[in-house]
Write an enzyme that holds these catalytic residues in place. Structure first.
Site, PDB file in Angstrom:
ATOM      1  N   LYS A  83     -38.592 -15.115 -12.261  1.00  0.00           N
ATOM      2  CA  LYS A  83     -38.133 -16.089 -13.176  1.00  0.00           C
ATOM      3  C   LYS A  83     -38.819 -17.449 -13.486  1.00  0.00           C
ATOM      4  O   LYS A  83     -38.474 -18.036 -14.176  1.00  0.00           O
ATOM      5  CB  LYS A  83     -36.477 -16.126 -12.849  1.00  0.00           C
TER       6      LYS A  83
ATOM      7  N   HIS B 120     -20.878 -11.823 -13.929  1.00  0.00           N
ATOM      8  CA  HIS B 120     -22.390 -11.928 -14.581  1.00  0.00           C
ATOM      9  C   HIS B 120     -22.586 -10.974 -14.819  1.00  0.00           C
ATOM     10  O   HIS B 120     -23.961 -10.805 -15.360  1.00  0.00           O
ATOM     11  CB  HIS B 120     -23.170 -13.339 -13.672  1.00  0.00           C
TER      12      HIS B 120
ATOM     13  N   GLU C  67     -33.669 -13.188 -23.026  1.00  0.00           N
ATOM     14  CA  GLU C  67     -32.343 -13.245 -23.430  1.00  0.00           C
ATOM     15  C   GLU C  67     -32.218 -14.298 -22.759  1.00  0.00           C
ATOM     16  O   GLU C  67     -32.668 -15.348 -22.564  1.00  0.00           O
ATOM     17  CB  GLU C  67     -31.873 -13.103 -21.564  1.00  0.00           C
TER      18      GLU C  67
ATOM     19  N   GLU D 164     -34.291 -15.332 -19.443  1.00  0.00           N
ATOM     20  CA  GLU D 164     -35.371 -14.498 -18.574  1.00  0.00           C
ATOM     21  C   GLU D 164     -35.186 -13.614 -19.565  1.00  0.00           C
ATOM     22  O   GLU D 164     -34.899 -13.298 -20.718  1.00  0.00           O
ATOM     23  CB  GLU D 164     -34.478 -14.126 -17.273  1.00  0.00           C
TER      24      GLU D 164
ATOM     25  N   ASN E 237     -36.219  -9.290 -20.118  1.00  0.00           N
ATOM     26  CA  ASN E 237     -35.511  -7.809 -18.511  1.00  0.00           C
ATOM     27  C   ASN E 237     -37.123  -6.887 -19.307  1.00  0.00           C
ATOM     28  O   ASN E 237     -36.602  -6.841 -20.085  1.00  0.00           O
ATOM     29  CB  ASN E 237     -34.501  -7.954 -18.805  1.00  0.00           C
TER      30      ASN E 237
ATOM     31  N   GLU F  87     -27.526  -1.781 -21.779  1.00  0.00           N
ATOM     32  CA  GLU F  87     -26.645  -1.194 -23.536  1.00  0.00           C
ATOM     33  C   GLU F  87     -28.642  -1.389 -24.458  1.00  0.00           C
ATOM     34  O   GLU F  87     -27.347  -1.720 -25.980  1.00  0.00           O
ATOM     35  CB  GLU F  87     -26.685  -3.285 -23.590  1.00  0.00           C
TER      36      GLU F  87
ATOM     37  N   ARG G 250     -18.831  -0.313 -20.541  1.00  0.00           N
ATOM     38  CA  ARG G 250     -19.320   0.861 -19.694  1.00  0.00           C
ATOM     39  C   ARG G 250     -17.961   0.215 -18.729  1.00  0.00           C
ATOM     40  O   ARG G 250     -17.157   0.131 -18.466  1.00  0.00           O
ATOM     41  CB  ARG G 250     -19.798  -0.725 -18.863  1.00  0.00           C
TER      42      ARG G 250
ATOM     43  N   ARG H 203      30.068  12.921  -7.405  1.00  0.00           N
ATOM     44  CA  ARG H 203      29.764  11.542  -6.469  1.00  0.00           C
ATOM     45  C   ARG H 203      29.730  11.946  -5.100  1.00  0.00           C
ATOM     46  O   ARG H 203      29.271  12.401  -4.590  1.00  0.00           O
ATOM     47  CB  ARG H 203      30.210  10.072  -7.078  1.00  0.00           C
ATOM     48  N   ASP H 204      31.383  11.770  -4.596  1.00  0.00           N
ATOM     49  CA  ASP H 204      31.960  11.999  -3.604  1.00  0.00           C
ATOM     50  C   ASP H 204      32.288  13.643  -3.528  1.00  0.00           C
ATOM     51  O   ASP H 204      31.661  13.770  -2.143  1.00  0.00           O
ATOM     52  CB  ASP H 204      33.350  11.640  -2.997  1.00  0.00           C
ATOM     53  N   ALA H 205      31.556  14.048  -3.554  1.00  0.00           N
ATOM     54  CA  ALA H 205      32.312  14.991  -3.650  1.00  0.00           C
ATOM     55  C   ALA H 205      30.549  15.912  -3.227  1.00  0.00           C
ATOM     56  O   ALA H 205      30.762  16.534  -2.005  1.00  0.00           O
ATOM     57  CB  ALA H 205      32.976  17.035  -4.524  1.00  0.00           C
ATOM     58  N   HIS H 206      29.486  15.502  -3.614  1.00  0.00           N
ATOM     59  CA  HIS H 206      28.110  16.258  -2.994  1.00  0.00           C
ATOM     60  C   HIS H 206      27.678  14.990  -1.911  1.00  0.00           C
ATOM     61  O   HIS H 206      27.584  15.637  -0.799  1.00  0.00           O
ATOM     62  CB  HIS H 206      28.020  16.487  -4.256  1.00  0.00           C
ATOM     63  N   GLN H 207      28.313  13.876  -1.726  1.00  0.00           N
ATOM     64  CA  GLN H 207      28.415  12.563  -0.340  1.00  0.00           C
ATOM     65  C   GLN H 207      28.672  13.461   0.876  1.00  0.00           C
ATOM     66  O   GLN H 207      28.651  14.041   1.724  1.00  0.00           O
ATOM     67  CB  GLN H 207      29.054  11.507  -0.499  1.00  0.00           C
TER      68      GLN H 207
ATOM     69  N   ARG I 219      31.917  -1.853  -3.015  1.00  0.00           N
ATOM     70  CA  ARG I 219      32.209  -2.603  -2.084  1.00  0.00           C
ATOM     71  C   ARG I 219      32.312  -3.559  -2.408  1.00  0.00           C
ATOM     72  O   ARG I 219      31.914  -4.218  -1.232  1.00  0.00           O
ATOM     73  CB  ARG I 219      31.216  -1.486  -1.416  1.00  0.00           C
TER      74      ARG I 219
ATOM     75  N   ASP J 223      37.756  -2.898  -0.549  1.00  0.00           N
ATOM     76  CA  ASP J 223      36.962  -3.412   0.984  1.00  0.00           C
ATOM     77  C   ASP J 223      36.993  -2.807   1.970  1.00  0.00           C
ATOM     78  O   ASP J 223      38.130  -2.260   2.532  1.00  0.00           O
ATOM     79  CB  ASP J 223      37.560  -4.832   1.301  1.00  0.00           C
TER      80      ASP J 223
ATOM     81  N   LYS K  64      43.363   4.252  -2.012  1.00  0.00           N
ATOM     82  CA  LYS K  64      41.458   5.489  -1.574  1.00  0.00           C
ATOM     83  C   LYS K  64      41.724   5.242   0.026  1.00  0.00           C
ATOM     84  O   LYS K  64      42.151   5.237   0.596  1.00  0.00           O
ATOM     85  CB  LYS K  64      40.754   3.800  -1.496  1.00  0.00           C
TER      86      LYS K  64
ATOM     87  N   HIS L 149      43.291   8.372  -4.527  1.00  0.00           N
ATOM     88  CA  HIS L 149      41.405   9.076  -4.240  1.00  0.00           C
ATOM     89  C   HIS L 149      42.019   9.751  -2.858  1.00  0.00           C
ATOM     90  O   HIS L 149      42.685   9.183  -1.849  1.00  0.00           O
ATOM     91  CB  HIS L 149      40.850   8.245  -4.285  1.00  0.00           C
TER      92      HIS L 149
ATOM     93  N   HIS M  22      40.447  13.054   0.939  1.00  0.00           N
ATOM     94  CA  HIS M  22      39.457  13.944   0.967  1.00  0.00           C
ATOM     95  C   HIS M  22      40.461  15.366   1.579  1.00  0.00           C
ATOM     96  O   HIS M  22      42.084  14.720   2.018  1.00  0.00           O
ATOM     97  CB  HIS M  22      39.024  13.679   1.846  1.00  0.00           C
TER      98      HIS M  22
ATOM     99  N   THR N 187      32.968   3.271   4.570  1.00  0.00           N
ATOM    100  CA  THR N 187      31.964   2.053   4.674  1.00  0.00           C
ATOM    101  C   THR N 187      31.713   0.836   3.998  1.00  0.00           C
ATOM    102  O   THR N 187      32.374   1.002   2.995  1.00  0.00           O
ATOM    103  CB  THR N 187      30.491   3.364   3.731  1.00  0.00           C
TER     104      THR N 187
END
Length: 1184
Positions: free
Chosen positions: A157, A276, A316, A329, A331, A337, A382, A576-580, A649, A683, A746, A776, A778, A913
């Protein structure tokens, strides 16, 4: 900005330039009269390179009828370039990867042994090494490039700079020779000031190039530049220049022959760079003044003539904001390119190189300067295996998917870019060069953008999203860019996430096939192979329901409508609550969505559908890997007419801890925006301050407030008077005063007997004649239907039910039973029993999909002993599972008795809970340690209680009715602090903006307000969820059997990613274990072969692998990229400061310094010199 002035007088330069142009013209005309050299045709060419440039040269040779020879290193045996050549030979056996291609004797040996006529060096490696050109010459093999002496001059260079000055070409101030020490760099900086730049004296491409902005950076950058140059070019010599700020990087393509003819093929703009290294190149340069273009091309030709340049090369320049240009420089090789120049000039540069080397003149090739013109515009991108989001760090790995672009105006130059190819850390990160051509910059950019959109690269990160941002940037399209373009446009790094959904899903399925389910499975039962059939649903809109009343009249009007309704209203808990209670909360969104339209059309007169909140929120992320907000959004779309109800909650929102008040308010606001209607606020201790906060938050969000009194005890039993009828009436007074729209009971354990139901509901109805009452319960004891009918007869407006196949036991009473029992009475629900049967049939089959979680695997019936132990329904199921999993199935009776005793120890709590969990934790603690209630009381000051028990006694969830049990509390807590009053009241407000920014930094910009709330409620769960989906994709698209159990070999199935996008997949085979502890799993995806590598977790335990840095663990420093350890800068026991260099990694010939993320002491170093690392491998550990 400091720019040194140009000493050349412009007027003198113009005159000199005119004379030079005349000289060039004269030489071109004289070319045919110059002495002819012997024409020596080339029959065989060896390319001393690899990758795409080797293939580019091979193609040109083939077009010209020239035989080709490839060389390859031991690491490149699978690379495409060796397969594209007519012959291929190994070089550098036993040498490191790069060193193999730098081993001149081996390359010459192969050339001579195989009668090679000429060697093409490509770019990089030996392409600018004069000693290599000379070695070729000495061996009698032609070097396709300039003469060795010219390569030496241009490669040095400093000498190139001197030649430029001699030719009258302006240069940047710099050292006259390579510097010999750091001191020389310091002296230069003192003279010219910062910034300065180090450059490799014997190579380019950004290797060994480092900008230094101030004195503190000088030493480290000097070392790194020297090391990189030495590694890349075999010589670490550097020179120093003044760094020109904000320049354009313009280069001119030149071509010379053996007869003194030199032409230019115009310029390229290479200003878009990082580190660069060029990222995007354009020909011709946009918005370039014609006069400046003339000066640049003239100077390039003059410089080439000055040195007697032959073959292809590039001159360049830097161009400053005043249009002054400075030589950088030459090349002396073909550039990466070069392609864009070929596209706009229609000149094949490699053809020209080969013909010039044979002895042809440029005129003979038809290459006259006045015949060279530019047509249109070309852009090269590139595409690299680098991650722009991580500072363009190289990525390595296996290309699991590779699909490239094609079409008009698109050219691809690539090498080993194909499915299954392995990207190693040993070489440059270039994957493929994409070249787009159009009539102008805008049309070329449009074609390029389209091409990049077509690419599919999976398995490694690429810079494609970054390139797309560049191509749509207004400055790029309509302005002028300089070398600071990337640095000054941070929006370029707002990367659109690559979805990669299909491959991630294959990886998930492969993971299941190799390692089994990712979600914990309570019992070893396979999901059913039968999918439920959805009953027929009309195509028209569903009929109006109570949600239409809510939207029209608001919460108050909705409450009035409920109270005025004739007949009994039902809330369906199936979603929800049934499958929980029955299926461990594991029901997935996909199965809820399938039946949702049927519910909308046939159960429009439901009071509400309970489908969200409570445990479903965190379980969705924690075990199902689904977004709970997306579930809410999708169900809302499918069920527009039925009100949704969620469980809130109180001050705990949907969590198990306390949150700042603003977090609870924000949560309710976002839930309402996403489609939630009714907030059932409770709560776990009936602690009024907590309930009032939740009610206020739900009301402020615009929701229906349904304050729920948690029920325990037995109001019909005169012997149990802690929770008396008066207690519940007084609490209801407070809730009605606070403005609840609906009053709820509840009964989470199913303790309401028919007589208690009549007494409680009658008293509430008498006290609050205008307030709707909702109950509600069970059905654990089996009396749920009788109790709910008693509630309805006593004046309740709404009772909870679950569809028959999801009812009973620890779930809610049967919907069909209530509908049948009230049919034709004043309490008639108005629901079709036939539709209930259809609804139940769907869930009966769907329930089989969740067989591994079904409580009936261990529990065959409910039990009336719940009236004694008071265990809530969902917890009853969980405790039963836990007892069996711990081998205590035969002791479940003892667990239930211990639960009763634990409840008494804690003062006879309301149990829901999270208070129910506290009682359960204490009960299991007692069983595991064989402790009686008396022993616990006596030894309370010495036992190590579960954390949940200790925090309860501290007051973390509120104050229980009747206060804390003494002296038990004092003996357990001793000197531990106590919380006075409402726990959340003392918490500082949550900074949502800061949290969002934190999430964006961790997970990218695709963060929604819903994500922020998920992270606020469950930080660790949300982080794990995002990491899971980042790895495995949208697993919620899979049907439940595939999600839990994976596919069988040869099974074919479909996965709908979104409307109109369906994957057709077939599982093909499971491979053997490889040395890395992986198995390759093969699939057919949309008719194409795909495979994924999956780590066998069982086998991995028996094999040694480098540990990974754990995300979120402060002090564990992981490798930011794959690579090799070049230098370890610290040792164990050493004190380090934040930002201090710890070690240096090298990958793809680029070095990266790993800095300390914090101040502390080095506890352990896990690497040594030359250790090979994968991304995130643990480097060292720091203790603060």
């Amino acid at each position: 900005m400091l720019l040194l002035h140009l000493v050349t007088v412009r007027g003198v330069r113009r005159a000199w330039g005119l004379l030079e142009n005349q000289k060039v013209s004269h030489l071109c005309r004289a070319a045919h009269t110059a002495p002819r050299l012997e024409y020596k045709p080339i029959k065989k060419v060896l390319v001393a390179n690899r990758g795409e440039i080797a293939i580019r040269v091979f193609r040109a040779c083939t077009e010209l009828g020239i035989r080709t020879v490839a060389v390859y290193s031991e690491q490149d045996t699978g690379q495409m370039h060796r397969q594209k050549a007519d012959e291929a030979y190994l070089i550098g056996k036993g040498l490191p990867p790069v060193a193999a291609y730098l081993h001149i004797p081996d390359i010459i040996r192969v050339a001579k042994a195989n009668k090679v006529d000429a060697i093409h060096p490509g770019y990089g490696f030996l392409s600018e090494r004069a000693d290599f050109a000379l070695a070729c010459e000495d061996a009698g093999v032609r070097f396709i490039g300039p003469a060795p002496e010219v390569v030496r001059k241009m490669g040095d260079k400093v000498e190139a700079r001197a030649i430029a000055i001699r030719a009258g070409v302006p240069v940047v101030p710099g050292t006259d020779a390579p510097i010999a020490s750091l001191q020389e760099a310091q002296d230069f900086a003192k003279t010219y000031g910062y910034p300065i730049i180090f450059k490799a004296a014997y190579g380019g491409g950004g290797r060994g190039m480092r900008v230094v902005k101030d004195y503190e950076e000088l030493e480290e950058n000097y070392k790194r530049a020297y090391s990189e140059a030495l590694s890349a070019f075999g010589n670490g010599a550097l020179f120093v220049e003044k760094f020109i700020e904000r320049p354009r990087h313009i280069e001119v393509q030149i071509l010379g022959d053996k007869y003194g003819n030199v032409i230019h093929l115009y310029e390229r703009d290479c200003s878009i760079q990082r580190r660069h290294q060029k990222v995007v190149e354009i020909a011709p340069a946009a918005n370039l003044d014609p006069a400046l273009r003339k000066r640049l091309t003239t100077d390039a030709v003059n410089l080439a003539k000055e040195v007697g340049y032959e073959n292809a090369g590039t001159v360049e320049f830097l161009v400053d904001k005043n249009s002054n240009h400075y030589f950088i420089e030459v090349n002396s090789r073909l550039q990466v390119e070069h392609t864009v120049t070929e596209e706009v000039t229609d000149v094949d540069l490699v053809h020209a190189q080969l013909r010039v080397c044979e002895g042809r003149s440029l005129p003979e090739l038809g290459l006259w300067q006045d015949k060279i013109s530019v047509s249109g515009c070309a852009i090269q991108c590139r595409v690299t295996t680098e991650d722009p989001a991580r500072g363009f760090q190289p990525d390595t790995g296996r290309l699991e998917v590779f699909r490239s672009a094609e079409g008009m105006g698109i050219r691809l130059d690539s090498a080993s870019a194909f499915q299954g190819a392995v990207i190693s850390p040993h070489y440059d990160s270039l994957l493929v060069k994409v070249i787009a051509s159009g009539k102008d910059l805008l049309s070329a950019a449009a074609k390029m953008n389209r091409a990049l959109v077509e690419f599919r690269v999976r398995g490694v990160k690429t810079n494609i999203p970054f390139l797309q941002n560049v191509l749509t940037n207004e400055q790029f399209l309509h302005g002028t860019v300089d070398t600071q373009f990337i640095d000054e446009n941070p929006n370029l790094f707002n990367l659109k996430p690559v979805q990669n959904r299909a491959q991630k899903l294959l990886y998930y399925l492969g993971h299941i096939m190799v390692n089994g389910p990712t979600t914990p499975i309570p019992v070893k039962t396979k999901p059913s192979s039968i999918d439920p059939v959805v009953p027929l649903v009309p195509l028209d809109k569903p009929p109006a329901g109570f949600r239409d009343v809510l939207l029209r009249e608001g919460p108050e009007g909705f409450a009035r409508a409920v109270r005025a309704h004739k007949g009994l209203l039902l809330m369906d808990t199936t979603f929800r609550d049934a499958h929980q209670s029955l299926l461990a909360t594991r029901v997935r969104t996909i199965d809820l969505k399938r039946i949702a339209p049927f519910v909308a059309h046939n159960f429009s007169n439901l009071y509400s559908l309970e489908n969200w909140g409570g445990a479903t929120f965190d379980v969705a992320m924690r075990f199902l890997y689904e977004c709970p907000w997306r579930r809410l959004q999708e169900l809302r779309t499918l069920l527009p007419n039925v009100p949704f109800q969620m469980l809130l909650r109180g001050a705990n929102a949907v969590g198990y801890t306390n949150y700042p008040d603003n977090a609870v308010f924000k949560f309710c606001e976002v839930a309402k925006e996403n489609g939630m209607d009714i907030f059932r606020v409770f709560d776990s201790l009936n602690y009024l301050p907590n309930m009032l906060l939740g009610m206020e938050a739900a009301g402020a969000a615009g929701g229906v407030v349904e304050a729920a009194i948690s029920y325990t005890g037995d109001v019909s039993d005169p012997m149990r008077q802690k929770y008396s009828l008066e207690y519940y009436l007084n609490l209801a007074d407070e809730l009605v005063k606070a403005g609840t729209h609906i009053l709820a009971i509840k009964d989470m354990a199913g303790l309401l007997k028919p007589e208690a139901s009549r007494q409680l509901v009658s008293a509430l109805r008498d006290r609050f004649p205008d307030v709707p009452i909702h109950v509600h319960t069970h059905d654990t004891a089996g009396a749920g239907v009788a109790a709910m009918l008693a509630c309805a007869e006593a004046g309740a407006n709404v009772v909870d039910v679950a569809v028959d196949s999801m009812a009973g036991m620890t779930s809610q009473p049967s919907m069909g039973a209530i509908v049948a029992c009230t049919k034709g009475t004043e309490l008639d629900t108005g629901i079709s029993l036939e539709k209930v049967f259809d609804y139940s049939e769907y869930w009966e089959v769907a329930r089989g999909l969740y067989a591994p979680f079904d409580c009936t695997a261990t529990m065959k019936s409910g039990n009336a002993d719940v009236y004694e132990n008071e265990i809530p329904g969902g917890q009853y199921t969980n405790l039963h599972f836990q007892a069996h999993s711990m081998g205590l199935g035969n002791k479940f009776k003892e667990v239930k008795k211990a639960y009763t005793e634990a409840n008494k120890l804690l003062g006879d709590l309301i149990k829901v809970t999270p208070s129910s969990k506290i009682v359960g934790d204490l009960a299991q603690f007692m069983v595991q340690n064989s402790l009686t209630r008396v022993e616990v009381e006596e030894r309370a000051d010495e036992l190590s209680f579960p954390l949940s028990v200790v925090e309860f006694l501290q007051g973390h969830i509120g104050i229980p009715y009747g206060g804390f049990p003494e002296p038990f509390r004092s003996k357990v807590l001793k000197s531990l602090p106590r919380v006075e009053g409402r726990p959340g009241a003392s918490l500082s407000p949550l900074d949502f903006e800061a949290l969002e920014e934190q999430l964006r930094q961790a997970h990218g910009n695709d963060i929604t307000p819903e994500d922020v709330m998920s992270a606020a409620m469950y930080p660790k769960v949300f982080q794990d969820f995002k990491e899971f989906t980042s790895t495995f994709g949208p697993v919620d698209c899979l049907n439940t059997r595939l999600f839990l159990d994976g596919p069988k070999i040869a099974e074919e199935f479909e996965v709908e990613l979104e409307r109109g996008k369906t994957l057709h997949i077939k599982a093909l085979a499971l491979g053997d274990l490889n040395k890395a502890g992986q198995r390759e799993v093969f699939f057919e995806l949309n008719g194409q072969l795909r495979s994924v590598l999956v780590k066998d977790t069982v086998a991995m335990k028996e094999m040694h692998f480098h540990p990974k840095a754990q995300k979120g663990v402060r002090g564990q420093v992981g490798a930011p990229m794959p690579g090799k350890v070049l230098e370890v800068k610290v040792k164990e026991g050493q004190r380090v400061e934040k930002g201090q260099p710890l070690c240096v990694l090298t990958a793809m010939k680029m070095e990266t310094v790993v800095n300390s993320p914090l101040s502390g002491t080095i506890a352990k170093v896990h690497v040594t010199l030359d250790t090979s690392l994968e991304g995130d491998d643990l480097i060292l550990e720091i203790t603060e």
